[in-house]
Design a protein around this motif. Structure first.
Motif, short mmCIF file in Angstrom:
data_model
loop_
_atom_site.label_atom_id
_atom_site.label_comp_id
_atom_site.label_asym_id
_atom_site.label_seq_id
_atom_site.Cartn_x
_atom_site.Cartn_y
_atom_site.Cartn_z
N ILE A 169 46.16 46.49 42.82
CA ILE A 169 45.00 45.88 43.09
C ILE A 169 43.72 46.44 42.26
N ALA A 170 42.44 45.90 41.96
CA ALA A 170 41.46 46.42 41.16
C ALA A 170 40.17 45.58 41.43
N TYR A 171 38.91 46.27 40.95
CA TYR A 171 37.79 45.42 40.87
C TYR A 171 36.89 45.72 40.01
N ARG A 172 36.15 44.76 39.36
CA ARG A 172 35.24 44.86 38.46
C ARG A 172 33.84 44.55 38.74
N SER A 173 32.98 45.24 38.58
CA SER A 173 31.74 45.15 38.94
C SER A 173 30.76 45.12 37.67
N THR A 182 36.70 39.49 29.53
CA THR A 182 36.56 40.95 30.19
C THR A 182 37.18 41.13 31.33
N LEU A 183 37.19 40.33 32.17
CA LEU A 183 37.98 40.52 33.72
C LEU A 183 39.38 40.80 33.34
N VAL A 188 44.32 43.53 33.57
CA VAL A 188 45.57 43.71 33.05
C VAL A 188 46.04 44.93 32.25
N GLN A 189 45.12 45.10 31.13
CA GLN A 189 44.97 46.23 30.48
C GLN A 189 45.19 47.56 31.20
#
Length: 306
Positions: A169-173, A182-183, A188-189
């Motif tokens: 899991i991950a999140y980007r804000s 960018t997401l 992935v990276q």
């Protein structure tokens, strides 16, 4: 693949040797956190100020992503018109579909580059991943047990008859513009660069996957990728002790180890989900099994029967 600037940010902020410090530039800095299944950090509310102790834990495992705000320090504009909201929803839905497809495609490309077969989409895992991503986006809770269930329990609730389930899991804000590119880079990276997430992506026993990405505000996006091996892919091992002595047999699978005493002429049958290494202590003989097989134990060691 991550840009040079992105890799530099990871090197500067992701190392455990870096001192833990809170050096945020107001709303321009946000934390991206990615957790593999097994981690036990408590769910975080993304809009809650972290105390120093929590920040110290996160500095060792997070990528701190510096982002930009709207030009001239202006707050991002918002609109309340139904037409504009519908347009935003459509654009976000299209971007989410693009990101989900890219996570699936790039995961298989990464596996192929490591001499592994690809994973196939599974409808049940897709449902579980999407539902959990939507839950985290809706509640601002984050963590593998954010909804009170484990990944395996969520997969089972979605109808997945599992042998093995793993989860990233991950999140980007971001208060600036967010794009699919960018997401994809962050999710992935970020997982590729993190050893525990990388391990999940390269699990040779995983055959199926499900991906979900969700947002409720067009600012913070949550991603979930589940890896599974269905119960139908479990395999049976049969061991026959044809020696004249009782033999100790050691089974190692993932991080677990079991020992069994086999008396002369005894036969043991077991069903396995994970690749299993079978060895006889002190003999220097071992075999790694990934499919159905019959093994014969003799005074000379272990042989596989046709």
């Amino acid at each position: 693949m991550a840009s040079a600037d992105a890799r530099k940010r990871v090197q500067e902020t992701g190392s455990q040797s870096q001192p833990c410090r809170r050096n945020y530039a107001g709303a321009a800095r946000r934390l991206h956190k990615a957790l593999p299944y097994r981690d036990t950090l408590e769910p975080l509310k993304k809009k809650t100020t972290m105390n120093p102790a929590t920040a110290c834990i996160l500095c060792q495992s997070l990528i701190v992503v510096a982002t930009t705000v709207a030009a001239s320090g202006q707050e991002p504009s918002s609109t309340s018109s139904d037409g504009n909201n519908a347009e935003l929803h459509t654009r976000s839905s299209n971007m989410i579909a693009t990101v989900e497809d890219a996570i699936f495609t790039q995961t298989n490309a990464f596996r192929k580059s490591n001499d592994l077969g690809g994973v196939q989409r599974d409808d049940h895992l897709m449902q579980a991943a999407e539902k959990f991503a939507e839950f985290m986006a809706r509640t601002d809770k984050y963590g593998h047990r954010a909804n009170g269930q484990s990944p395996a329990q969520r997969a089972e609730a979605a109808g997945y008859d599992y042998c093995v389930v793993r989860e990233n899991i991950a999140y980007r804000s971001n208060t600036g513009e967010i794009t699919a590119e960018t997401l994809i880079e962050v999710f992935v990276q970020g997982w590729i660069d993190s050893p525990p997430h990388r391990e999940n992506m390269l699990a040779d026993y995983a055959t199926e996957t499900g991906v979900g990405v969700a947002t409720t505000d067009e600012i913070t996006y949550y991603a979930v990728q589940m890896f599974g091996r269905p119960k139908s892919a479990a395999f049976q091992l049969t061991l026959i002790n044809k020696s004249e002595e009782t033999k100790t047999v050691v089974f190692r699978a993932n991080d677990e180890q079991d020992e069994v005493e086999l008396q002369p002429q005894m036969t043991l049958r077991m069903t396995r989900c994970l690749p299993t290494k079978i060895s006889l202590p002190g003999s220097g003989v071992s075999k790694r099994m990934t499919s159905r097989a019959t093994l014969t134990i003799t005074d000379e060691g272990i042989t596989e029967s046709d």
